[in-house]
Design a protein around this motif. Structure first.
Motif, mmCIF file in Angstrom:
data_model
loop_
_atom_site.group_PDB
_atom_site.id
_atom_site.type_symbol
_atom_site.label_atom_id
_atom_site.label_comp_id
_atom_site.label_asym_id
_atom_site.label_seq_id
_atom_site.Cartn_x
_atom_site.Cartn_y
_atom_site.Cartn_z
ATOM 1 N N TYR A 284 0.986 -1.224 0.123
ATOM 2 C CA TYR A 284 -0.064 -0.012 -0.108
ATOM 3 C C TYR A 284 0.789 1.268 -0.012
ATOM 4 O O TYR A 284 0.709 2.115 -0.705
ATOM 5 C CB TYR A 284 -0.783 -0.040 1.241
ATOM 6 C CG TYR A 284 -1.950 -0.949 1.325
ATOM 7 C CD1 TYR A 284 -2.047 -1.336 2.900
ATOM 8 C CD2 TYR A 284 -2.527 -1.687 0.845
ATOM 9 C CE1 TYR A 284 -2.745 -2.553 3.136
ATOM 10 C CE2 TYR A 284 -3.106 -2.741 0.735
ATOM 11 C CZ TYR A 284 -3.567 -3.267 1.960
ATOM 12 O OH TYR A 284 -4.221 -4.408 2.293
ATOM 13 N N ALA A 285 2.022 1.231 0.836
ATOM 14 C CA ALA A 285 2.625 2.335 0.642
ATOM 15 C C ALA A 285 3.643 2.702 -0.305
ATOM 16 O O ALA A 285 3.780 3.807 -0.696
ATOM 17 C CB ALA A 285 3.797 2.408 1.899
ATOM 18 N N LEU A 286 3.828 1.306 -0.988
ATOM 19 C CA LEU A 286 4.947 1.587 -2.266
ATOM 20 C C LEU A 286 3.854 2.157 -3.412
ATOM 21 O O LEU A 286 4.303 2.893 -4.192
ATOM 22 C CB LEU A 286 5.259 0.249 -2.716
ATOM 23 C CG LEU A 286 6.397 -0.136 -1.841
ATOM 24 C CD1 LEU A 286 6.943 -1.616 -2.571
ATOM 25 C CD2 LEU A 286 7.900 0.794 -2.141
ATOM 26 N N VAL A 287 2.729 1.707 -3.474
ATOM 27 C CA VAL A 287 1.698 2.391 -4.368
ATOM 28 C C VAL A 287 1.614 3.968 -4.486
ATOM 29 O O VAL A 287 1.364 4.574 -5.453
ATOM 30 C CB VAL A 287 0.214 1.710 -4.446
ATOM 31 C CG1 VAL A 287 -0.598 2.530 -5.312
ATOM 32 C CG2 VAL A 287 0.398 0.279 -4.789
ATOM 33 N N ALA A 288 1.659 4.310 -3.145
ATOM 34 C CA ALA A 288 1.642 5.727 -2.920
ATOM 35 C C ALA A 288 2.755 6.631 -2.691
ATOM 36 O O ALA A 288 2.912 7.622 -2.441
ATOM 37 C CB ALA A 288 0.845 6.086 -1.570
ATOM 38 N N PRO B 131 -1.283 0.822 -12.230
ATOM 39 C CA PRO B 131 -0.699 2.273 -13.056
ATOM 40 C C PRO B 131 -0.013 3.102 -11.989
ATOM 41 O O PRO B 131 1.165 3.776 -12.679
ATOM 42 C CB PRO B 131 -1.892 2.698 -13.794
ATOM 43 C CG PRO B 131 -2.978 1.592 -13.810
ATOM 44 C CD PRO B 131 -2.719 0.764 -12.512
ATOM 45 N N SER B 132 -0.581 3.389 -11.069
ATOM 46 C CA SER B 132 -0.085 4.614 -10.240
ATOM 47 C C SER B 132 1.210 4.163 -9.477
ATOM 48 O O SER B 132 1.958 5.032 -9.147
ATOM 49 C CB SER B 132 -0.992 4.934 -8.962
ATOM 50 O OG SER B 132 -2.361 5.127 -9.703
ATOM 51 N N ALA B 133 1.584 2.875 -9.238
ATOM 52 C CA ALA B 133 2.875 2.937 -8.732
ATOM 53 C C ALA B 133 3.944 2.956 -9.697
ATOM 54 O O ALA B 133 3.932 2.881 -10.806
ATOM 55 C CB ALA B 133 2.811 1.241 -8.312
ATOM 56 N N PRO B 134 5.203 3.185 -8.986
ATOM 57 C CA PRO B 134 6.537 3.325 -9.777
ATOM 58 C C PRO B 134 6.575 1.849 -10.792
ATOM 59 O O PRO B 134 6.086 0.993 -10.042
ATOM 60 C CB PRO B 134 7.549 3.405 -8.897
ATOM 61 C CG PRO B 134 7.035 3.937 -7.637
ATOM 62 C CD PRO B 134 5.522 3.473 -7.630
#
Lengths: 120, 523
Positions: B147-151, B242-245
């Motif tokens: 969850y933290a990596l997606v943001a 798509p939003s994650a690096p």
């Protein structure tokens, strides 16, 4: 419906109330409170799993006989599981609130129906 | 000796992941130390998992507890675990290699590596765990890190996607814990082997699965189904991936939904509940329901994922819907395998399960390759929209070539890897007598081909836009992982027979002989 089943039913009702809050409410903070409510429901259910009627707390003092203790005590294993689950819930809620604060800075609102730029 | 190494799979990435935030306080010149530690850590994990492949099956009881007590925690490495360990550690090593260059444009590399390694530690723990609650704890560790990596980019869209993923993911975890609580209430133990034995004894006594176990199965299907992005529960995936690096997208789509979703579902349904056991004299009807539910989930995910994929204009969103569709193939194959095993047709069942596991492996390879290519394209052109790209084939030859190989592979074009796994799945479904489902699977393969022809036409062919005239190839450290994965995709047909007998067959055996897992662990 026997009286002994009421706590289990109420734990399920608490779960449904939490899911209702997540699905229906538009304010992000209320959605977070809904998630916390479902976590409480699971923790309550775990306590009820270990419950024994007229049981003693699972602490064995020096004068207690081991077999009598094992037959009379409430099950301690779910209590350990609940402690772990509470800590996991704490981490999750901290992350949720941090993201909610950042979302407010970016979008200017807590209304989830306006935070909807990703579509399709 | 080798079983003593099992805790290292969790301890090594967790240890490095906890040291790395100390580098955050140092200046940017010390970033190379973080890169080195993360790369060496995942390389060591990859070598360990390859070593584990040649060793036998092993159980490691933490703290020297024994099988006779009910409160010991065991780490179990059997055939299915080893397949997943190789997938996880290989893709994470290549993704870390890719992120050495790619993450220079984000804010804090040491924190990124720390979160990434915690996610890998959680996934290794999930596949190694022999205990239901341990599975839940490691699942949460890995999920919270993801969850933290997606943001991680902290832009508005990434925060929105992460919030949606967070809420749905925590609801799923709550349901999983409910299922674990119900099973503990039924059997009095948390060890998966002992739970399996107790449930099997109960089924043998009464002839059908108790209602409470069926409720627990429903909770597990919802919880693990959401983690695996099956169709009614897929809503978080097209926003989060798509939003994650890009390296995180490769991990999420390539490994996390498999380790946390499909592996956990398989372990609970096949080894604990014993869905694939055919009990004489007559099969248990509830197990048939579970197999049919798996097939239904698989088919719906396949079809709706493919339909929604074709109309996307954002490259990574198209790849995310494609993940839903391909995992539908895997779940369909596993459902058909379970149904055939119950009806007493073990050869069709093992073909179906082999097809499912092979497609899982292949999908990890080519989907992470596709996401890494999309990351390279975004690094070069600065956009993810298909309409704004064109003609990248000449300017970025390595990226273009790897993208083409991955697109051909996922569409099922021979001799690339995707063709073989889809062939086995469709053959097994047809031989099981589900002609309509088999025809649907072929149709979905055509739709996948259509969508990836669209990707290739807009990305690789077409006219180069004026603003991209000075496009260069991406740095070497980003090309190497893509080339490695592309080599896997293209050359796997050479080693396919050896792979099937040495690598996949133990995993298929584990799932076919579900409850004999208990005998291995409790010996």
């Amino acid at each position: 419906m026997p009286r002994e089943m009421m706590p289990y039913l109420l734990a399920m009702v608490l779960l449904v109330v939490g899911v209702y809050a997540i699905v229906v409410k538009k304010n992000i903070i209320k959605i977070i409170i809904g998630v916390i409510c479902t976590e409480y429901a699971v923790n309550l259910f775990l306590i009820l799993v270990g419950y024994r009627q007229r049981g003693i707390p699972p602490i064995q003092t020096a004068d207690m006989d081991p077999t009598q203790f094992a037959q009379g005590a409430v099950d301690p294993l779910p209590q350990a599981l609940i402690v772990t689950s509470i800590v996991i819930g704490l981490g999750l809620v901290a992350l949720m609130v941090a993201i909610a604060v950042r979302l407010y800075e970016k979008y200017g609102t807590f209304d989830i129906s306006e935070i909807r730029r990703l579509k399709g | 000796m080798v079983t003593g190494l099992l805790p290292l799979f969790v301890a090594l990435p967790l240890g490095i992941g906890f040291i790395l935030p100390l580098l955050e306080k140092a200046k940017r010149d010390w970033n190379w130390l973080g890169d080195l530690l993360a790369t060496l850590g995942t390389l060591a994990l990859l070598i360990l998992s390859l070593l584990l492949l040649v060793a036998g099956e092993g159980v490691y009881w933490i703290g020297k507890w024994s099988p006779q007590s009910i409160i010991g925690i065991a780490l179990v490495a059997d055939g299915l675990t080893k397949i997943l360990l190789i997938i996880i550690n290989l893709v994470s090593f290549l993704a870390i290699l890719f992120s050495v260059e790619y993450m220079k444009r984000y804010t804090s590399k040491p924190l990124y590596y720390s979160l990434f390694l915690i996610m890998v530690a959680g996934m290794n723990g999930v596949v190694l765990s022999g205990d239901l609650f341990n599975l839940y704890v490691f699942l949460e560790v890995s999920a919270i890190a993801s969850y933290a990596l997606v943001a991680f980019g902290c832009e508005s869209e990434e925060l929105e996607a992460s919030f949606k993923y967070l809420i749905l993911g925590s609801l799923a975890s709550t349901f999983i814990l409910f299922g674990v609580a119900i099973l503990y209430n039924l059997t009095g133990t948390l060890n998966m082997a002992q739970v399996g034995e107790a449930l099997a004894a109960q089924v043998a006594r009464t002839g059908h699965l108790s209602r409470a176990a069926l409720l627990a199965t429903a909770f597990f299907l919802m919880g693990f189904g959401l983690k695996a992005a099956m169709m009614p529960f897929h809503a978080w995936l097209p926003d989060a991936h798509p939003s994650a690096p890009a390296p995180v997208s490769a991990m999420l789509s390539g490994v996390v939904i498999k380790a946390l979703g499909i592996y956990a579902l398989c372990r609970v349904l096949f080894s604990v509940l014993g869905v694939s056991m055919s009990l004489q004299p007559e099969p248990v009807p509830e197990m048939g329901y579970v197999a049919h539910v798996l097939m239904a989930l698989g088919v719906v995910s396949m079809v709706v994922g493919a339909l929604l994929m074709i109309g996307q204009w954002d490259l990574k969103r198209l790849l995310a819907y494609s993940s839903i569709s391909q995992l539908g193939y895997v779940v369909l194959a596993l459902g058909v395998g379970a149904e055939m095993a119950q009806k007493g047709a073990p050869d069709i069942a093992s073909l179906a399960i082999f097809g499912g596991l092979f497609h899982l492996f292949n999908h990890a390879i080519f989907k992470s390759l596709l996401f890494l290519c999309s990351g390279a394209i975004e690094y070069g052109t600065g956009t993810r929209q298909l309409r704004e790209m064109g003609g990248l084939g000449e300017k970025m030859p390595v990226t273009g070539g790897c993208c083409r190989i991955a697109a051909l592979s996922i569409s099922g074009v021979p001799p690339f890897s995707g063709f073989w796994s889809k062939l086995f799945i469709i053959l097994a479904v047809m031989r099981a007598g589900h002609y309509l489902l088999g025809a649907t699977a072929v149709l979905v393969a055509f739709m996948t081909l259509l969508a990836y022809i669209k990707v290739q036409r807009y990305v690789l062919h077409g006219k180069l836009p004026a603003r991209l005239r000075n496009l260069k190839e991406v740095p070497v450290l980003m090309c190497l992982p893509m080339i490695a994965l592309a080599v896997f995709c293209s050359l796997i047909w050479l080693v396919l027979p050896a792979l099937q007998s040495g690598f996949f067959r133990p995993g298929v055996e584990v799932m076919m002989r579900g409850l004999q897992y208990a005998q291995m662990v409790l010996r």
